[in-house]
Design an enzyme around this catalytic site. Structure first.
Site, PDB file in Angstrom:
ATOM      1  N   HIS A  19      42.614  31.784  38.301  1.00 56.29           N
ATOM      2  CA  HIS A  19      42.731  30.334  38.435  1.00 56.29           C
ATOM      3  C   HIS A  19      41.418  29.823  39.010  1.00 56.29           C
ATOM      4  O   HIS A  19      41.174  29.958  40.200  1.00 56.29           O
ATOM      5  CB  HIS A  19      43.918  29.970  39.329  1.00 56.29           C
ATOM      6  CG  HIS A  19      45.222  30.363  38.720  1.00 56.29           C
ATOM      7  ND1 HIS A  19      46.008  29.478  38.024  1.00 56.29           N
ATOM      8  CD2 HIS A  19      45.846  31.553  38.624  1.00 56.29           C
ATOM      9  CE1 HIS A  19      47.081  30.102  37.566  1.00 56.29           C
ATOM     10  NE2 HIS A  19      47.006  31.371  37.919  1.00 56.29           N
ATOM     11  N   GLU A  68      36.785  35.337  50.240  1.00 59.30           N
ATOM     12  CA  GLU A  68      37.481  36.606  50.407  1.00 59.30           C
ATOM     13  C   GLU A  68      36.812  37.442  51.486  1.00 59.30           C
ATOM     14  O   GLU A  68      35.587  37.428  51.637  1.00 59.30           O
ATOM     15  CB  GLU A  68      37.494  37.378  49.073  1.00 59.30           C
ATOM     16  CG  GLU A  68      38.349  38.641  49.158  1.00 59.30           C
ATOM     17  CD  GLU A  68      38.557  39.331  47.821  1.00 59.30           C
ATOM     18  OE1 GLU A  68      38.125  38.775  46.789  1.00 59.30           O
ATOM     19  OE2 GLU A  68      39.141  40.428  47.796  1.00 59.30           O
ATOM     20  N   TYR A  69      37.617  38.164  52.213  1.00 59.88           N
ATOM     21  CA  TYR A  69      37.146  39.146  53.185  1.00 59.88           C
ATOM     22  C   TYR A  69      36.266  40.150  52.448  1.00 59.88           C
ATOM     23  O   TYR A  69      36.657  40.682  51.409  1.00 59.88           O
ATOM     24  CB  TYR A  69      38.383  39.835  53.746  1.00 59.88           C
ATOM     25  CG  TYR A  69      38.131  40.703  54.940  1.00 59.88           C
ATOM     26  CD1 TYR A  69      38.161  40.185  56.228  1.00 59.88           C
ATOM     27  CD2 TYR A  69      37.867  42.048  54.762  1.00 59.88           C
ATOM     28  CE1 TYR A  69      37.940  40.989  57.322  1.00 59.88           C
ATOM     29  CE2 TYR A  69      37.632  42.867  55.857  1.00 59.88           C
ATOM     30  CZ  TYR A  69      37.666  42.328  57.144  1.00 59.88           C
ATOM     31  OH  TYR A  69      37.442  43.140  58.209  1.00 59.88           O
ATOM     32  N   SER A  70      35.068  40.407  52.961  1.00 58.50           N
ATOM     33  CA  SER A  70      34.122  41.220  52.212  1.00 58.50           C
ATOM     34  C   SER A  70      34.077  42.666  52.675  1.00 58.50           C
ATOM     35  O   SER A  70      33.784  42.943  53.832  1.00 58.50           O
ATOM     36  CB  SER A  70      32.723  40.629  52.343  1.00 58.50           C
ATOM     37  OG  SER A  70      31.783  41.536  51.811  1.00 58.50           O
ATOM     38  N   ARG A  84      33.746  51.553  49.464  1.00 56.34           N
ATOM     39  CA  ARG A  84      34.966  50.819  49.098  1.00 56.34           C
ATOM     40  C   ARG A  84      35.479  51.158  47.708  1.00 56.34           C
ATOM     41  O   ARG A  84      36.638  50.934  47.390  1.00 56.34           O
ATOM     42  CB  ARG A  84      34.715  49.317  49.175  1.00 56.34           C
ATOM     43  CG  ARG A  84      33.631  48.860  48.201  1.00 56.34           C
ATOM     44  CD  ARG A  84      33.514  47.355  48.136  1.00 56.34           C
ATOM     45  NE  ARG A  84      32.286  46.963  47.442  1.00 56.34           N
ATOM     46  CZ  ARG A  84      32.006  45.726  47.072  1.00 56.34           C
ATOM     47  NH1 ARG A  84      32.860  44.767  47.321  1.00 56.34           N
ATOM     48  NH2 ARG A  84      30.878  45.435  46.456  1.00 56.34           N
ATOM     49  N   ASP A  96      43.751  21.690  44.936  1.00 55.94           N
ATOM     50  CA  ASP A  96      44.385  20.375  45.003  1.00 55.94           C
ATOM     51  C   ASP A  96      45.813  20.474  44.481  1.00 55.94           C
ATOM     52  O   ASP A  96      46.219  21.461  43.882  1.00 55.94           O
ATOM     53  CB  ASP A  96      43.559  19.330  44.249  1.00 55.94           C
ATOM     54  CG  ASP A  96      43.475  19.601  42.765  1.00 55.94           C
ATOM     55  OD1 ASP A  96      44.541  19.629  42.105  1.00 55.94           O
ATOM     56  OD2 ASP A  96      42.371  19.795  42.263  1.00 55.94           O
ATOM     57  N   LEU A  97      46.576  19.418  44.721  1.00 55.71           N
ATOM     58  CA  LEU A  97      48.008  19.436  44.423  1.00 55.71           C
ATOM     59  C   LEU A  97      48.284  19.656  42.928  1.00 55.71           C
ATOM     60  O   LEU A  97      49.214  20.384  42.562  1.00 55.71           O
ATOM     61  CB  LEU A  97      48.628  18.120  44.916  1.00 55.71           C
ATOM     62  CG  LEU A  97      50.102  17.851  44.640  1.00 55.71           C
ATOM     63  CD1 LEU A  97      50.984  19.009  45.077  1.00 55.71           C
ATOM     64  CD2 LEU A  97      50.532  16.561  45.333  1.00 55.71           C
ATOM     65  N   ARG A 130      52.889  31.130  37.823  1.00 58.58           N
ATOM     66  CA  ARG A 130      53.131  32.328  38.635  1.00 58.58           C
ATOM     67  C   ARG A 130      54.528  32.388  39.230  1.00 58.58           C
ATOM     68  O   ARG A 130      54.950  33.466  39.662  1.00 58.58           O
ATOM     69  CB  ARG A 130      52.068  32.437  39.727  1.00 58.58           C
ATOM     70  CG  ARG A 130      50.643  32.481  39.203  1.00 58.58           C
ATOM     71  CD  ARG A 130      50.435  33.589  38.157  1.00 58.58           C
ATOM     72  NE  ARG A 130      49.048  33.623  37.689  1.00 58.58           N
ATOM     73  CZ  ARG A 130      48.587  34.529  36.838  1.00 58.58           C
ATOM     74  NH1 ARG A 130      49.379  35.454  36.312  1.00 58.58           N
ATOM     75  NH2 ARG A 130      47.325  34.503  36.454  1.00 58.58           N
TER      76      ARG A 130
END
Lengths: 317, 317, 317, 317
Positions: free
Chosen positions: B111, B118-120, B211, B227-228, B238
């Site tokens: 999307h 994001e946590y890297s 990783r 946004d809405l 989903r």
């Protein structure tokens, strides 16, 4: 602004809620207020989400505020700006109500990464409001820049242009109303989308057709919402000296809002974007040579005359 | 969640500010709170902008609240939803903190109209946390649908799969730490981008390489803002029964947030999107014939067997 | 690549059509061909739209080719690049087929302004193909840069890491097949979406679940399409020395494609983006002072130690 | 169109290249040609990428053409359309040159997922060309629909409106030239951005200001490029009976282009989008009740009078 509109704004400003969200007192202070731009235009901040700390919080994907000391936060914000890490800045959002001439709206709308709701002249009748430049902004076509302005026009020429603009706009609007078959000016009641089901007893030309007689200096208005990253991108292009004066004044008013809203981000933006400069590989080579005390030469640099002049101006030579 | 994380959240929830902005008490109530999803995941609402009235206000490009009676507002919202006037819904915004398995994150990120941090795992060391489905969600490949699930696996098979998943994930993580040359688990201090200038005395493999040994069921986390309008688009895809269970549970938890935040919009969304159905021209022709009492025929309809079955299911035949 | 895949590519390369569209012989030469990247990955150019002249044509909104002399066209392209007039570059488009490790795909997908179709592991069974870095790319965590690599690991350590990566990936894949309840490797027939209606007689775990056992170094593939402006933005971030090696090699291979496709644009891109540098207001002030022969001072500049070092490196001091 | 413009188009149409790319003969046939719309407008297809098979190829992430039999491909395309799998349709691209009235351009530009280069009235002088509706399109404001048209105006009223529109536009244009201080009409030479460095000896008002005197029915032109998915989205909104006539005729001309370009996609689009209908949960309940032979009731349905009427019209009741 009508007394009704003023009363509506006052009612919004009088309200007060309790929230757990990040809140910026300096921005709350001017929330909903009209900030005048040009002869009939304005910007108004309608809503916002986040603050400087929210940028830091997102960059750290933190559970809590994510902030450390103010100084460290400002350092992280500068680091993100310098290295073009734009996503943390996308985590803040701002929403404006803007009133602006249609020809300005046509430039503005090219920024596609914003949300927009424009007042519709298919539904409603526009007001008799159009932009006429002040004499000091009535400039001749630039002799050197195909898309810019040159010297200010002599007073008599400026007065003649103003008269043409004003007379044509007034006549266009008179004919607009005539086509609509109504001497009525728009009332608030005319507006509501919710009222779409009501019967409208208009015998004249459809609004969606009549509007085409209005000229590009008539005012329109819209709600415009964007994130902090794209807001700064808009400002960097539109608060630039190359931007047309009539959009630049909106950008400048909005840059003041940026400073109230996210002061650390505003500082970094001023240093790295507004006040910074992009040097090409060729320009960098010239700078290095100059620093080494070598003679440099326009022809040998591979730059055009115009680009050379731009680079020298940037370097203050 | 660690005690430190819990304390950070409690600190956020304890704060209280005064604002002139549109505020939604039902959403404030759960702001920052952890809403658990799957075995180690969660969603948390971090911030929001606007409410049902803000949709109306934008549709009307109003100076004030723009709202009339609650019933009229709900009517306008339904009208906008029905006629796919999406821009007024873009005027509200919501921001989540989400913890989710990487294979879910890979679907979610498609999307594109959202903002994400994001946590890297290039900067930081991931936690020892991975998803293992419960036996009741351990389904066989569907015999009829190439991308779906069929019957639940027998208990012994499910147990065998769980053991494989768990053992492989544990081993991957052990080797991940071994490659990093550290028995240390991640500390909060490890995280800060601001700390990028500090000297890090790690002698092992670079984090950005190590990783790659982790499997797709490990958890990651991100800030996600949209946004809405796009939020509802996400939910419509989903929270749909065709979506994979592991992302659907996130969407369902978020649909509850939608109901708290913008109840009138949620009602219209449920009626026109979640509960509605798109009929093709061919399907419409069949429905009309049926309503006229005519016999209809799968072959004559021009639909495939599968599509015919889908349409009949929609019509409850 | 299987013999079947090779035959399919050969068939595409053997076809020849007549067109009135802008056509680039140097790009046609490599169209559909596999350009290897990493140990099992590749890029392939699948289609393209436009050329250097199309940029000029769009900038001029012309009825015909819009081009004048080659030299003038190159001048206009350089002008557009220098002044960040990006829209004419959006008028060209390119489409790639890319095979890449999942952890690289996770970085890549963050570029939201592209179109993507990824091979789905919900529908299909992935191949036994995973990335293992060569010893010369097996670097330690950087001591100075929290997200970078430092020195290459000693040979024995590198060998140990390679063994861990390889063994874990092999085991993960064995278990993946075991969960799927099939010793079968994927066949081409397994793939087709069109075949979605066929009955699939698989008794094992659903594919959408089994895939979660695979590690992030397994290869995926996708079709990736973007316009020339966003393609260059991708390259400027990913062909940068700060980008992770494993994505940089893809960007470098694609930069070669750029040079074949639009040579004048490639020249301007190299001069103004890849080889250029953004100086902040503070850095510019330092440069001006140096050019004036004044002493400059890190502390007085207002820059951090790290930023000062970056600026001095840019200036070759 | 000037003889020069015609010659430029003829030159483009006379060229012929050899390509390995997917090529569509039916579209090549009309490539670059002017397709007239309204009194002075047009659309021209300037370039395209992909065909029906390219949709299939992307959905399958295939090494070769990816197509099977024509019938299977059409089936897959219908499946993708029905289930709103939009990404494979994003893999095709089309580029138009469009000449259109400014008030139409203002509606059109709201589609943000396209690339646009508009002819600039800051650089160049616009032509004396404006739109005047034909008497048969000169409709009164609708009595029932706040944004629509009702009956055609009586002949005398229509003639009066036409005269007002024409006179005002002519006068605006005369004054535009007068402000510019030039009786010269625009020459081709005036245009080139490349020529930006030349000295322009204009003593009149800057072009960026003078243009504001023109009315919204003057013609502008642009290059407009979008992908197949977003192209269909544009058509579904703008070829709809609710769209204003003046934009609908553009959409209809473009729908014919769609049929030439991707016939299988066009069929699916016609069936599932243009000819289809979205039924809400409430409307579906009504349909089911009717099919069960039960009496249904407007009030009990929970629908508004307007929505009930829309649903009954959809069902042909």
């Amino acid at each position: 602004m009508t007394p009704d509109q003023k009363a509506e704004i006052d009612a919004l400003r009088a309200q007060s809620f309790t929230t757990r969200r990040a809140t910026v007192p300096a921005l709350e202070e001017i929330l909903y207020d009209v900030i005048p731009v040009l002869d009939h235009g304005f910007i108004r901040v309608i809503d916002y989400m986040g603050d400087d700390a929210a940028v830091v919080q997102a960059a750290r994907v933190s559970y809590g505020k994510g902030t450390k000391k103010v100084r460290e936060d400002a350092g992280l914000i500068a680091y993100l700006m310098r290295h073009r890490h734009s996503t943390p800045f996308e985590m803040c959002e701002i929403k404006f109500h803007v009133k602006l001439p249609i020809f300005v709206a046509r430039q503005w709308i090219r920024h596609r990464t914003a949300n927009v709701n424009e007042y519709s002249a298919r539904y409603s009748i526009l007001d008799r409001e159009f932009y006429v430049p002040k004499p000091e902004h009535m400039a001749a076509q630039s002799a050197s820049n195909r898309q810019g302005r040159g010297d200010v026009l002599p007073a008599d020429k400026a007065a003649a242009v103003m008269k043409l603009l004003r007379d044509d706009a007034e006549r266009s609007y008179d004919h607009y109303l005539e086509m609509l078959g109504t001497g009525d000016e728009r009332s608030e009641e005319d507006r509501g989308l919710a009222a779409a089901a009501e019967t409208v007893a208009v015998t004249g030309l459809a609004r969606e057709l009549a509007r085409m007689n209005l000229s590009l200096n008539f005012y329109t208005q819209w709600y415009w919402k964007t994130d902090l990253h794209n807001f700064m991108h808009f400002l960097s292009l539109r608060a630039d000296p190359h931007a047309q004066y009539e959009i630049r004044v909106y950008a400048e008013a909005m840059a003041d809002v940026l400073a109230r809203w996210v002061p650390a981000t505003h500082d970094a933006f001023t240093n790295y974007r507004l006040g910074g400069a992009l040097l090409s590989a060729k320009a960098l080579a010239v700078v290095k040579a100059m620093l080494d005390g070598q003679a440099v030469d326009k022809t040998a640099s591979g730059m055009s005359a115009r680009e050379w002049a731009e680079v020298m101006a940037t370097l203050g030579r």
